[in-house]
Design a protein around this motif. Structure first.
Motif, PDB file in Angstrom:
ATOM      1  N   GLU A 138     -19.784 -24.437 -14.021  1.00 18.62           N
ATOM      2  CA  GLU A 138     -19.124 -25.647 -14.507  1.00 18.62           C
ATOM      3  C   GLU A 138     -18.494 -25.426 -15.871  1.00 18.62           C
ATOM      4  N   ALA A 139     -19.182 -24.710 -16.748  1.00 19.91           N
ATOM      5  CA  ALA A 139     -18.611 -24.414 -18.062  1.00 19.91           C
ATOM      6  C   ALA A 139     -17.379 -23.525 -17.928  1.00 19.91           C
ATOM      7  N   GLN A 140     -17.392 -22.621 -16.974  1.00 15.35           N
ATOM      8  CA  GLN A 140     -16.225 -21.774 -16.746  1.00 15.35           C
ATOM      9  C   GLN A 140     -15.071 -22.566 -16.150  1.00 15.35           C
ATOM     10  N   ARG A 141     -15.372 -23.561 -15.352  1.00 13.27           N
ATOM     11  CA  ARG A 141     -14.312 -24.322 -14.705  1.00 13.27           C
ATOM     12  C   ARG A 141     -13.533 -25.200 -15.676  1.00 13.27           C
ATOM     13  N   ARG A 142     -14.175 -25.670 -16.747  1.00  8.46           N
ATOM     14  CA  ARG A 142     -13.528 -26.650 -17.622  1.00  8.46           C
ATOM     15  C   ARG A 142     -12.196 -26.180 -18.201  1.00  8.46           C
ATOM     16  N   PRO A 143     -12.115 -24.994 -18.832  1.00  6.22           N
ATOM     17  CA  PRO A 143     -10.806 -24.593 -19.373  1.00  6.22           C
ATOM     18  C   PRO A 143      -9.770 -24.317 -18.287  1.00  6.22           C
TER      19      PRO A 143
ATOM     20  N   ASP B 229     -15.319 -11.857 -14.272  1.00  3.13           N
ATOM     21  CA  ASP B 229     -16.541 -12.629 -14.450  1.00  3.13           C
ATOM     22  C   ASP B 229     -16.411 -14.103 -14.064  1.00  3.13           C
ATOM     23  N   ASP B 230     -15.185 -14.616 -13.992  1.00  4.35           N
ATOM     24  CA  ASP B 230     -15.033 -16.056 -13.747  1.00  4.35           C
ATOM     25  C   ASP B 230     -14.001 -16.363 -12.661  1.00  4.35           C
ATOM     26  N   LEU B 231     -13.783 -15.408 -11.767  1.00  7.47           N
ATOM     27  CA  LEU B 231     -12.729 -15.618 -10.779  1.00  7.47           C
ATOM     28  C   LEU B 231     -13.020 -16.796  -9.869  1.00  7.47           C
TER      29      LEU B 231
ATOM     30  N   ALA C 238     -14.180 -18.135  -2.514  1.00  5.35           N
ATOM     31  CA  ALA C 238     -13.833 -19.216  -3.439  1.00  5.35           C
ATOM     32  C   ALA C 238     -12.683 -20.051  -2.897  1.00  5.35           C
ATOM     33  N   ARG C 239     -11.703 -19.411  -2.271  1.00  2.00           N
ATOM     34  CA  ARG C 239     -10.577 -20.156  -1.689  1.00  2.00           C
ATOM     35  C   ARG C 239     -11.058 -21.106  -0.596  1.00  2.00           C
ATOM     36  N   ILE C 240     -11.941 -20.619   0.254  1.00  2.00           N
ATOM     37  CA  ILE C 240     -12.468 -21.464   1.332  1.00  2.00           C
ATOM     38  C   ILE C 240     -13.276 -22.623   0.758  1.00  2.00           C
ATOM     39  N   ARG C 241     -14.090 -22.327  -0.251  1.00  2.00           N
ATOM     40  CA  ARG C 241     -14.882 -23.393  -0.885  1.00  2.00           C
ATOM     41  C   ARG C 241     -13.979 -24.462  -1.491  1.00  2.00           C
ATOM     42  N   ALA C 242     -12.846 -24.033  -2.056  1.00  3.55           N
ATOM     43  CA  ALA C 242     -11.906 -24.972  -2.673  1.00  3.55           C
ATOM     44  C   ALA C 242     -11.013 -25.668  -1.641  1.00  3.55           C
ATOM     45  N   GLU C 243     -11.141 -25.255  -0.375  1.00 10.94           N
ATOM     46  CA  GLU C 243     -10.328 -25.819   0.717  1.00 10.94           C
ATOM     47  C   GLU C 243      -8.836 -25.659   0.430  1.00 10.94           C
ATOM     48  N   ARG C 244      -8.493 -24.470  -0.033  1.00  9.43           N
ATOM     49  CA  ARG C 244      -7.102 -24.148  -0.314  1.00  9.43           C
ATOM     50  C   ARG C 244      -6.501 -23.331   0.817  1.00  9.43           C
ATOM     51  N   ALA C 245      -5.184 -23.337   0.919  1.00  7.18           N
ATOM     52  CA  ALA C 245      -4.493 -22.668   2.013  1.00  7.18           C
ATOM     53  C   ALA C 245      -4.667 -21.157   1.941  1.00  7.18           C
ATOM     54  N   GLN C 246      -4.712 -20.532   3.100  1.00  9.65           N
ATOM     55  CA  GLN C 246      -4.771 -19.080   3.164  1.00  9.65           C
ATOM     56  C   GLN C 246      -3.515 -18.502   2.515  1.00  9.65           C
TER      57      GLN C 246
ATOM     58  N   ALA D  58      -6.203 -21.404  -9.481  1.00 12.35           N
ATOM     59  CA  ALA D  58      -5.536 -20.148  -9.833  1.00 12.35           C
ATOM     60  C   ALA D  58      -4.722 -19.621  -8.661  1.00 12.35           C
ATOM     61  N   THR D  59      -3.532 -19.143  -8.935  1.00  8.81           N
ATOM     62  CA  THR D  59      -2.715 -18.507  -7.909  1.00  8.81           C
ATOM     63  C   THR D  59      -2.594 -17.001  -8.128  1.00  8.81           C
ATOM     64  N   LEU D  60      -2.747 -16.559  -9.367  1.00 10.12           N
ATOM     65  CA  LEU D  60      -2.806 -15.136  -9.707  1.00 10.12           C
ATOM     66  C   LEU D  60      -4.089 -14.911 -10.498  1.00 10.12           C
ATOM     67  N   VAL D  61      -4.971 -14.066  -9.969  1.00  6.47           N
ATOM     68  CA  VAL D  61      -6.244 -13.790 -10.635  1.00  6.47           C
ATOM     69  C   VAL D  61      -6.224 -12.348 -11.118  1.00  6.47           C
ATOM     70  N   ARG D  62      -6.463 -12.150 -12.409  1.00  2.00           N
ATOM     71  CA  ARG D  62      -6.314 -10.852 -13.053  1.00  2.00           C
ATOM     72  C   ARG D  62      -7.651 -10.115 -13.062  1.00  2.00           C
ATOM     73  N   ILE D  63      -7.780  -9.094 -12.230  1.00  2.00           N
ATOM     74  CA  ILE D  63      -9.054  -8.409 -12.054  1.00  2.00           C
ATOM     75  C   ILE D  63      -8.916  -6.932 -12.416  1.00  2.00           C
ATOM     76  N   GLY D  64      -9.737  -6.491 -13.357  1.00  2.00           N
ATOM     77  CA  GLY D  64      -9.739  -5.092 -13.743  1.00  2.00           C
ATOM     78  C   GLY D  64     -11.067  -4.418 -13.465  1.00  2.00           C
TER      79      GLY D  64
END
Length: 235
Positions: free
Chosen positions: A173-178, A205-207, A18-26, A215-221
């Motif tokens: 897309e629906a997950q991205r909106r909020p 489910d929506d990371l 997802a980071r690569i797709r978003a073209e965000r820094a490593q 997102a900079t902190l993703v909460r995964i359980g």
């Protein structure tokens, strides 16, 4: 059988894709392992597998794990991500490194006053009710700027950014909106002069949607530890 190491590797792969797709820094996205209802032994195993940041929803449960894992304290980062009652602010200020769920000035004032002077400032995020759900905690977006300015001025806290738990949605897309709406709120606060760098958003489910929206902190359980034990078997 899927091992803990396997699950963590899969989560890292999803985050990286997802980071690569978003073209965000490593290195721009951090994994926060949600360890609520998990035992201290499970957290210890996750630490051995390379995880360092852990999120707890329940204050007492988190305090018990912090005590049980005291030998790892300097190598662990403890985040409170669940609701915080006013009568629990002192123990949280004394024991945790981050609080993601601040949504009232009074709570922030108590945390600031009760943070021990020998500890670094408590890192905090403001929880925003981004989907407008009656059942969710969080400051309404319209009230966020005033709260952010007030919290940023408190002496023993460092306001890092925003947190949200959007309503479940189907489809990327629906997950991205909020998540996009939360990012835009952060950008407005930064434009107003607040030095914020954190968006705590996204779960198992929506990371991907969260990372695509900053997102900079993703909460995964669940994706790390598996399904949560039932209430009857919780530690």
């Amino acid at each position: 059988m899927t091992t803990l190491d396997d699950s963590i590797q899969v989560v890292h792969q999803r985050l990286e894709a997802a980071r690569i797709r978003a073209e965000r820094a490593q290195g721009s996205v951090r994994l926060l392992a949600v360890s609520k209802t998990r035992t201290s032994d499970e957290v210890r195993a996750a630490h051995a597998a390379g995880l360092r940041a852990f999120g707890e929803n329940y204050v007492q449960e988190g305090l018990d794990k912090i005590a049980a894992l005291a030998d790892l304290r300097t190598d662990l980062e403890w985040h409170l991500i669940g609701p915080l009652q006013s009568n629990k602010t002192r123990v949280v200020a004394e024991a945790f490194d981050w609080v993601h769920s601040v949504d009232r000035l009074r709570t922030a004032e108590r945390l600031s006053a009760q943070r021990p002077p020998d500890l670094p400032p408590l890192q905090v995020c403001l929880q925003v009710n981004i989907s407008g759900e009656d059942s969710k905690s969080g400051v309404p977006p319209a009230e966020l700027p005033a709260l952010a300015r007030a919290v940023a001025a408190l002496p023993r806290l460092r306001l890092r950014g925003l947190m949200a738990i959007p309503a479940p949605a189907e489809g990327l897309e629906a997950q991205r909106r909020p998540h996009r709406a939360l990012r835009e709120l952060l950008e407005r606060l930064r434009a107003d002069g607040l030095a914020l760098d954190t968006l705590s958003m996204g779960m198992s489910d929506d990371l991907e949607a969260a990372v695509l929206e900053g997102a900079t902190l993703v909460r995964i359980g669940t994706a790390i530890f598996g399904s949560r034990p039932s209430a009857a078997t919780r530690p």
